[in-house]
Design a protein around this motif. Structure first.
Motif, PDB file in Angstrom:
ATOM      1  N   ASP A 177      40.604  41.670  32.116  1.00  0.00           N
ATOM      2  CA  ASP A 177      40.701  40.534  33.038  1.00  0.00           C
ATOM      3  C   ASP A 177      39.793  40.797  34.242  1.00  0.00           C
ATOM      4  O   ASP A 177      40.080  41.646  35.069  1.00  0.00           O
ATOM      5  N   SER A 179      38.789  37.995  36.078  1.00  0.00           N
ATOM      6  CA  SER A 179      38.706  36.570  36.422  1.00  0.00           C
ATOM      7  C   SER A 179      38.933  36.316  37.912  1.00  0.00           C
ATOM      8  O   SER A 179      39.180  35.193  38.322  1.00  0.00           O
ATOM      9  N   SER A 183      43.099  35.083  39.549  1.00  0.00           N
ATOM     10  CA  SER A 183      43.381  35.331  38.129  1.00  0.00           C
ATOM     11  C   SER A 183      44.723  34.745  37.702  1.00  0.00           C
ATOM     12  O   SER A 183      45.742  34.924  38.368  1.00  0.00           O
ATOM     13  N   SER A 317      43.244  44.802  34.146  1.00  0.00           N
ATOM     14  CA  SER A 317      42.579  43.973  35.163  1.00  0.00           C
ATOM     15  C   SER A 317      41.660  44.820  36.025  1.00  0.00           C
ATOM     16  O   SER A 317      42.029  45.910  36.464  1.00  0.00           O
ATOM     17  N   ALA A 321      40.476  40.697  40.344  1.00  0.00           N
ATOM     18  CA  ALA A 321      41.697  40.359  39.604  1.00  0.00           C
ATOM     19  C   ALA A 321      42.749  41.448  39.828  1.00  0.00           C
ATOM     20  O   ALA A 321      43.954  41.195  39.734  1.00  0.00           O
TER      21      ALA A 321
END
Ligand SMILES: Cc1cc2nc3c(=O)[nH]c(=O)nc-3n(C[C@H](O)[C@H](O)[C@H](O)COP(=O)(O)OP(=O)(O)OC[C@H]3O[C@@H](n4cnc5c(N)ncnc54)[C@H](O)[C@@H]3O)c2cc1C
Length: 474
Positions: A177, A179, A183, A317, A321
């Motif tokens: 992750d 993002s 997130s 993560s 994130a």
């Protein structure tokens, strides 16, 4: 191993390239669909639609840990940055110009860094990533959910891939992750029945008001001796960019409603004119943007191991994130770059054959590599907000605390130009240097600072809050 990376931000792309370089098959899924413009300079800066990253057009320093990582791990990206116009500099160049760093010493090259506007950084990363073997980068693909597999830890979901918004299942041995600060992976894990990560988010943080400038003849003003400076109630960050552009950000406490008037260009300019280190940056050249406001700059952290057990396996993560820190320090990309290296190095140990061990080891390695930096910055924020609160009180007071670390950090900020070793201690912090000899030992640092007998209030000479408010007409 098949790896899916969520997000083609800088950290997602750095991690994806390092993992592909180690032989993993990597798919990067990025929500924003716009292709990277085949352009440079202003055309690239203006032309790339990138709604997935709020700070896309805000200034970004590529501090030494970013350059160090690119040089060591992704030299093609370093070359691409330079070809596209990123400027090489050194954390000590500013102080040296102002006669405050002394001669260049052996080892000062560890403070080498680059400046470029963020679209240039992302375009360079994209260019190299799209040419990477074993790496597929798909823009315009939003991850909507995580795919559950067979549980490896009782009552904790195991993730075996992702489901895109279009309903496509993308299977993977590991989901990374990357993002960013918003997130949705915590929510996606809870949808699978996991407790979700333990999220800490500071109630308050900082707001920044930024303006970019350029001169008619392409010349750039002398940048101040340090990127950041902390005055009574405002902090500033000065950033040189590519293509003869520079920016100045003024950061305030998010609790300080009166200073939100700085969003108005007239107020912003009147306030900046009072700040000795940076006033010239707004008087030289012409603004090329409006005053751009950035909010939501509170520190955040997500812990994925709770009570000794991972909240899920098969997903890790990295970058924002995992944690976001105060952008006034410009360390997000540095931390993300080191996080990507830590992930790649851990996977080299073969631990991924055991998903529970991988989750626990990654949490441990994250904590040992980046935990102290994250906590140090969050503590700084807490004290700085309290310091500003004290100045905003009906009867202003001088903020004090028995947290020795705050005094050392704040005094170091103020004294860094008065002793070359203190300057390098400060730069070593900004460069995230660790290991033997990288920094002055804490006791020595404290002793050197003590010699100056500095007491609060700390801060650069500049306007009082009353003078600032009067100037901006509040
Ligand atoms: C105002 C400001 C100034 C800053 N200045 C600096 C600085 O000077 N130096 C510095 O080092 N750091 C700075 N930072 C921090 C830096 O911006 C972040 O640390 C950095 O962007 C983190 O990169 P990332 O790849 O982890 O996340 P991001 O850059 O946020 O990228 C996340 C990506 O994931 C994508 N995404 C999100 N959800 C999904 C989904 N469901 N499916 C697919 N894709 C998804 C997004 O579209 C985005 O492209 C600053 C931050 C702010 C707010």
């Amino acid at each position: 191993m098949d790896v899916v990376v969520l997000g083609a931000g800088p950290v997602g792309l750095m991690a994806a390239m390092m993992l592909a370089g180690d032989g993993h098959r990597v798919t990067v899924l990025e929500r924003d669909g716009a292709p990277v413009p085949d352009a440079s300079g202003d055309e690239l800066w203006r032309g790339w639609h990138r709604p997935g990253v709020n700070q896309f057009r805000h200034p970004h320093l590529l501090l030494p840990a970013v350059l160090r990582t690119l040089s060591a791990e992704l030299p093609d990206v370093e070359r691409e940055l330079e070809t596209r116009g990123a400027v090489r500099t050194n954390l000590l160049d500013g102080p040296r110009r102002f006669g405050q760093a002394g001669a260049r010493l052996p080892g000062d090259e560890r403070f080498a860094m680059m400046t470029a506007r963020r679209p240039l950084l992302e375009a360079a990363l994209d260019q190299v990533a799209t040419g990477c073997d074993r790496l597929e980068l798909r823009r315009g693909t939003t991850v909507a959910a995580l795919l559950p597999g067979h549980e490896r830890v009782p009552l904790r979901p195991h993730v075996r891939g992702v489901l895109t918004r279009d309903g496509e299942a993308v299977h993977a041995d590991l989901v990374v992750d990357a993002s960013g600060r918003n997130s949705a992976v915590g929510r996606m894990l809870r949808d699978l029945g996991a407790p979700g990560p333990l999220e800490e988010r500071a109630e308050d943080g900082f707001l920044a008001y930024t303006r970019y400038f350029r001169s008619a003849d392409g010349s750039v003003p002398e940048m101040p001796p340090a990127h950041s400076a902390h005055y009574a109630c405002v902090s500033t960050v000065a950033t040189a960019g590519d293509a003869g552009v520079w920016s100045l950000s003024v950061g305030i406490s998010s609790r300080d409603r009166a200073l939100r008037a700085l969003a108005r260009p007239d107020a912003w300019h009147r306030a900046v004119a009072l700040l000795p280190q940076v006033a010239h940056l707004a008087a030289y050249g012409e603004p090329v943007t409006d005053v751009m406001a950035m909010s939501g700059m509170e520190s955040r952290h997500r812990a994925f191991v709770v009570d000794g057990a991972p909240v899920a396996t098969g997903v890790l993560s990295i970058g924002d994130a995992w944690a976001t820190t105060n952008p006034l320090f410009g360390l997000g990309l540095s931390m993300g770059a080191l996080h990507a290296v830590a992930l790649r190095d851990l996977l080299r140990t073969g631990v991924h054959d055991d998903p529970e061990k991988l989750a626990l080891s990654f949490a441990q390695t994250t904590e040992s590599t980046l935990g102290p930096v994250r906590r140090g910055l969050a503590d700084w924020d807490r004290h700085r907000l309290a310091e500003i609160d004290a100045l905003r009180a009906a009867v202003p007071t001088v903020y004090d605390t028995d947290d020795h670390t705050w005094h050392v950090r704040r005094a170091l900020d103020t004294l860094k130009f008065r002793d070359p070793d203190l300057l390098r201690a400060y730069a070593a912090g900004a460069a995230l240097l660790t290991g033997p000899g990288a920094r002055l030992p804490d006791a020595e640092l404290a002793a050197r600072i003590a010699r100056f007998g500095l007491r609060p209030p700390y801060g650069e000479p500049g306007p009082t809050r009353t003078e600032l408010l009067a100037a901006i007409g509040v």
